[in-house]
Design a protein around this motif. Structure first.
Motif, PDB file in Angstrom:
ATOM      1  N   GLU A  14      10.936  11.515 -11.585  1.00  0.00           N
ATOM      2  CA  GLU A  14      10.279  12.644 -12.258  1.00  0.00           C
ATOM      3  C   GLU A  14       9.057  11.250 -13.449  1.00  0.00           C
ATOM      4  N   GLY A  15       7.429  11.113 -13.491  1.00  0.00           N
ATOM      5  CA  GLY A  15       6.992  10.706 -13.836  1.00  0.00           C
ATOM      6  C   GLY A  15       6.269   9.588 -13.341  1.00  0.00           C
ATOM      7  N   PHE A  16       6.722   9.588 -11.987  1.00  0.00           N
ATOM      8  CA  PHE A  16       6.167   8.961 -10.496  1.00  0.00           C
ATOM      9  C   PHE A  16       5.456   9.873  -9.815  1.00  0.00           C
ATOM     10  N   VAL A  44       1.058  -1.303   0.119  1.00  0.00           N
ATOM     11  CA  VAL A  44      -0.296   0.432   0.017  1.00  0.00           C
ATOM     12  C   VAL A  44       0.881   1.442  -0.148  1.00  0.00           C
ATOM     13  N   ALA A  45       2.392   1.306  -0.007  1.00  0.00           N
ATOM     14  CA  ALA A  45       2.608   2.752   0.891  1.00  0.00           C
ATOM     15  C   ALA A  45       4.862   1.806   0.284  1.00  0.00           C
ATOM     16  N   VAL A  46       4.815   2.840  -0.824  1.00  0.00           N
ATOM     17  CA  VAL A  46       6.757   2.975  -1.161  1.00  0.00           C
ATOM     18  C   VAL A  46       6.872   4.062  -0.379  1.00  0.00           C
ATOM     19  N   VAL A  47       7.790   3.611   0.415  1.00  0.00           N
ATOM     20  CA  VAL A  47       9.046   4.870   1.522  1.00  0.00           C
ATOM     21  C   VAL A  47      10.063   4.675   0.882  1.00  0.00           C
ATOM     22  N   ILE A  48      10.999   6.451   0.418  1.00  0.00           N
ATOM     23  CA  ILE A  48      11.986   5.998  -0.174  1.00  0.00           C
ATOM     24  C   ILE A  48      13.471   7.090   0.291  1.00  0.00           C
ATOM     25  N   THR A  49      14.040   6.777   1.197  1.00  0.00           N
ATOM     26  CA  THR A  49      14.870   7.721   1.912  1.00  0.00           C
ATOM     27  C   THR A  49      15.543   9.178   0.695  1.00  0.00           C
ATOM     28  N   HIS A  50      16.167   8.788  -0.018  1.00  0.00           N
ATOM     29  CA  HIS A  50      16.849   9.209  -1.124  1.00  0.00           C
ATOM     30  C   HIS A  50      17.242   8.805  -2.050  1.00  0.00           C
ATOM     31  N   GLU A  51      17.542   9.972  -3.172  1.00  0.00           N
ATOM     32  CA  GLU A  51      17.672   9.407  -4.422  1.00  0.00           C
ATOM     33  C   GLU A  51      18.548   8.681  -5.316  1.00  0.00           C
ATOM     34  N   HIS A  52      19.614   8.410  -4.399  1.00  0.00           N
ATOM     35  CA  HIS A  52      20.789   7.204  -4.969  1.00  0.00           C
ATOM     36  C   HIS A  52      19.785   5.264  -5.858  1.00  0.00           C
ATOM     37  N   PRO A  53      20.308   5.467  -6.731  1.00  0.00           N
ATOM     38  CA  PRO A  53      20.283   4.199  -7.205  1.00  0.00           C
ATOM     39  C   PRO A  53      20.361   2.927  -6.007  1.00  0.00           C
ATOM     40  N   PRO A  99      13.590   2.859 -11.166  1.00  0.00           N
ATOM     41  CA  PRO A  99      12.169   3.295 -12.185  1.00  0.00           C
ATOM     42  C   PRO A  99      11.651   1.487 -11.808  1.00  0.00           C
ATOM     43  N   GLU A 100      12.311   0.435 -12.479  1.00  0.00           N
ATOM     44  CA  GLU A 100      12.286  -0.397 -12.775  1.00  0.00           C
ATOM     45  C   GLU A 100      11.839  -1.332 -11.444  1.00  0.00           C
ATOM     46  N   GLN A 101      11.773  -0.973 -10.170  1.00  0.00           N
ATOM     47  CA  GLN A 101      11.764  -1.459  -8.978  1.00  0.00           C
ATOM     48  C   GLN A 101      10.025  -1.098  -8.833  1.00  0.00           C
ATOM     49  N   LEU A 102       9.901   0.515  -8.969  1.00  0.00           N
ATOM     50  CA  LEU A 102       8.189   0.910  -8.824  1.00  0.00           C
ATOM     51  C   LEU A 102       7.413   0.641 -10.044  1.00  0.00           C
ATOM     52  N   GLU A 103       8.173   0.261 -11.316  1.00  0.00           N
ATOM     53  CA  GLU A 103       7.054  -0.107 -12.105  1.00  0.00           C
ATOM     54  C   GLU A 103       6.598  -1.518 -11.881  1.00  0.00           C
ATOM     55  N   ARG A 104       7.256  -2.241 -11.378  1.00  0.00           N
ATOM     56  CA  ARG A 104       6.800  -3.575 -10.728  1.00  0.00           C
ATOM     57  C   ARG A 104       5.774  -3.543 -10.020  1.00  0.00           C
ATOM     58  N   ILE A 105       5.935  -3.114  -8.536  1.00  0.00           N
ATOM     59  CA  ILE A 105       5.297  -2.585  -7.699  1.00  0.00           C
ATOM     60  C   ILE A 105       3.589  -2.167  -8.113  1.00  0.00           C
ATOM     61  N   LEU A 106       3.925  -1.028  -9.126  1.00  0.00           N
ATOM     62  CA  LEU A 106       2.800  -0.392  -9.495  1.00  0.00           C
ATOM     63  C   LEU A 106       2.144  -1.078 -10.083  1.00  0.00           C
ATOM     64  N   ALA A 107       2.714  -2.393 -11.304  1.00  0.00           N
ATOM     65  CA  ALA A 107       1.524  -2.686 -12.033  1.00  0.00           C
ATOM     66  C   ALA A 107       0.623  -3.626 -10.365  1.00  0.00           C
ATOM     67  N   VAL A 163      -0.803   2.800  -5.400  1.00  0.00           N
ATOM     68  CA  VAL A 163       0.010   2.411  -4.278  1.00  0.00           C
ATOM     69  C   VAL A 163       0.937   4.150  -3.820  1.00  0.00           C
ATOM     70  N   ARG A 164       0.882   4.520  -2.790  1.00  0.00           N
ATOM     71  CA  ARG A 164       1.491   5.403  -2.469  1.00  0.00           C
ATOM     72  C   ARG A 164       2.977   5.392  -1.766  1.00  0.00           C
ATOM     73  N   ILE A 165       3.859   6.741  -3.054  1.00  0.00           N
ATOM     74  CA  ILE A 165       5.260   6.700  -3.011  1.00  0.00           C
ATOM     75  C   ILE A 165       5.584   8.234  -1.755  1.00  0.00           C
ATOM     76  N   PHE A 166       6.088   8.163  -0.725  1.00  0.00           N
ATOM     77  CA  PHE A 166       6.762   9.010  -0.117  1.00  0.00           C
ATOM     78  C   PHE A 166       8.713   9.475   0.128  1.00  0.00           C
ATOM     79  N   GLY A 167       8.398  10.515  -0.174  1.00  0.00           N
ATOM     80  CA  GLY A 167       9.741  10.965  -0.209  1.00  0.00           C
ATOM     81  C   GLY A 167       9.895  12.047   0.394  1.00  0.00           C
ATOM     82  N   PRO A 168      11.616  12.670   0.257  1.00  0.00           N
ATOM     83  CA  PRO A 168      12.357  13.599   0.268  1.00  0.00           C
ATOM     84  C   PRO A 168      11.739  14.151  -1.052  1.00  0.00           C
ATOM     85  N   ALA A 169      12.101  15.881  -1.439  1.00  0.00           N
ATOM     86  CA  ALA A 169      12.275  16.355  -2.456  1.00  0.00           C
ATOM     87  C   ALA A 169      13.157  15.663  -3.846  1.00  0.00           C
ATOM     88  N   GLY A 170      14.335  15.784  -3.403  1.00  0.00           N
ATOM     89  CA  GLY A 170      15.297  15.165  -4.411  1.00  0.00           C
ATOM     90  C   GLY A 170      14.639  13.791  -4.618  1.00  0.00           C
TER      91      GLY A 170
END
Length: 213
Positions: A79-81, A39-48, A53-61, A66-73
């Protein structure tokens, strides 16, 4: 809740209803194919190593809402999510998970490398993960702490001090895919020594292993 460690910095929490939350599904984590109920994804920061993107796309499929949370970075990098931007001090209800965010910046790797946004997260008032930082959640009695075991931004003495400052009742290692087997064992031994000295228990979980929280 039931906590399952995945490779590197990722782990999943499942509550009694079957709803699940995943933290930092990145490039060093095996492809997330068992994504039902997230139901939710937390991403602590932008490092790969903490998101791709591939991991998020699998989850969203499997979980289109699903709600995705993370800092501005993270929002800028992903972009696109549809990323909900959060900041230190924010408290978010991602039913059935309550999220509280701490910190704001990634630990220094080297002066030549830009410092990015990073947030630690406290989940349901009990499970704490600082992302790539040594941010202590002040005033919080942490039950379970995800402890970084190896990274270019840390040395084990800093990790030990961090654990001593947080003083969790229980801990498990994270961010350790950069370590050899010998390195993992050494880090677990050092982390366990600090946790156990304060009366807690360290669980040297491997990917796929779980504890109840």
């Amino acid at each position: 809740m039931h906590l399952t460690k995945l490779e590197h910095a990722a782990f999943i929490l499942r509550d009694d209803s079957g709803a699940r939350l995943i933290v930092d599904p990145g490039a060093y984590t095996a492809p997330i194919t068992d994504a039902a109920g997230i139901v939710a994804v937390v991403i602590t920061h932008e490092h790969p190593d903490h998101w791709t993107p591939e991991q998020l796309e699998r989850i969203l499929a499997i979980n289109p809402g699903v709600r995705i949370f993370g800092p501005a970075g993270v929002a800028a990098a992903a972009e696109g999510f549809d990323v909900t931007v959060v900041e230190a001090g924010d408290e978010i209800d991602a039913d059935p998970f309550a999220l509280r965010f701490f910190g704001g910046r990634h630990a220094v790797i080297h002066p030549s490398i830009p410092i990015v946004d990073n947030l630690g997260v406290l989940i349901n008032g009990s499970v704490y993960y600082g992302g790539d930082s040594f941010t202590v959640p002040e005033g919080v009695d942490v039950d379970v702490m995800a402890v970084p075991a190896g990274a270019p931004w840390l040395k084990i003495s800093e990790v030990m001090d961090f654990v001593a400052d947080v003083a969790p009742k229980r801990s498990f290692p994270t961010h350790e895919m950069v370590l050899s087997r010998i390195g993992k064992d050494m880090s677990n031994q050092r982390i366990a020594g600090v946790v156990e000295n304060a009366g807690g228990t360290h669980y040297p979980l491997e990917p796929g292993e779980s504890i109840d929280v």
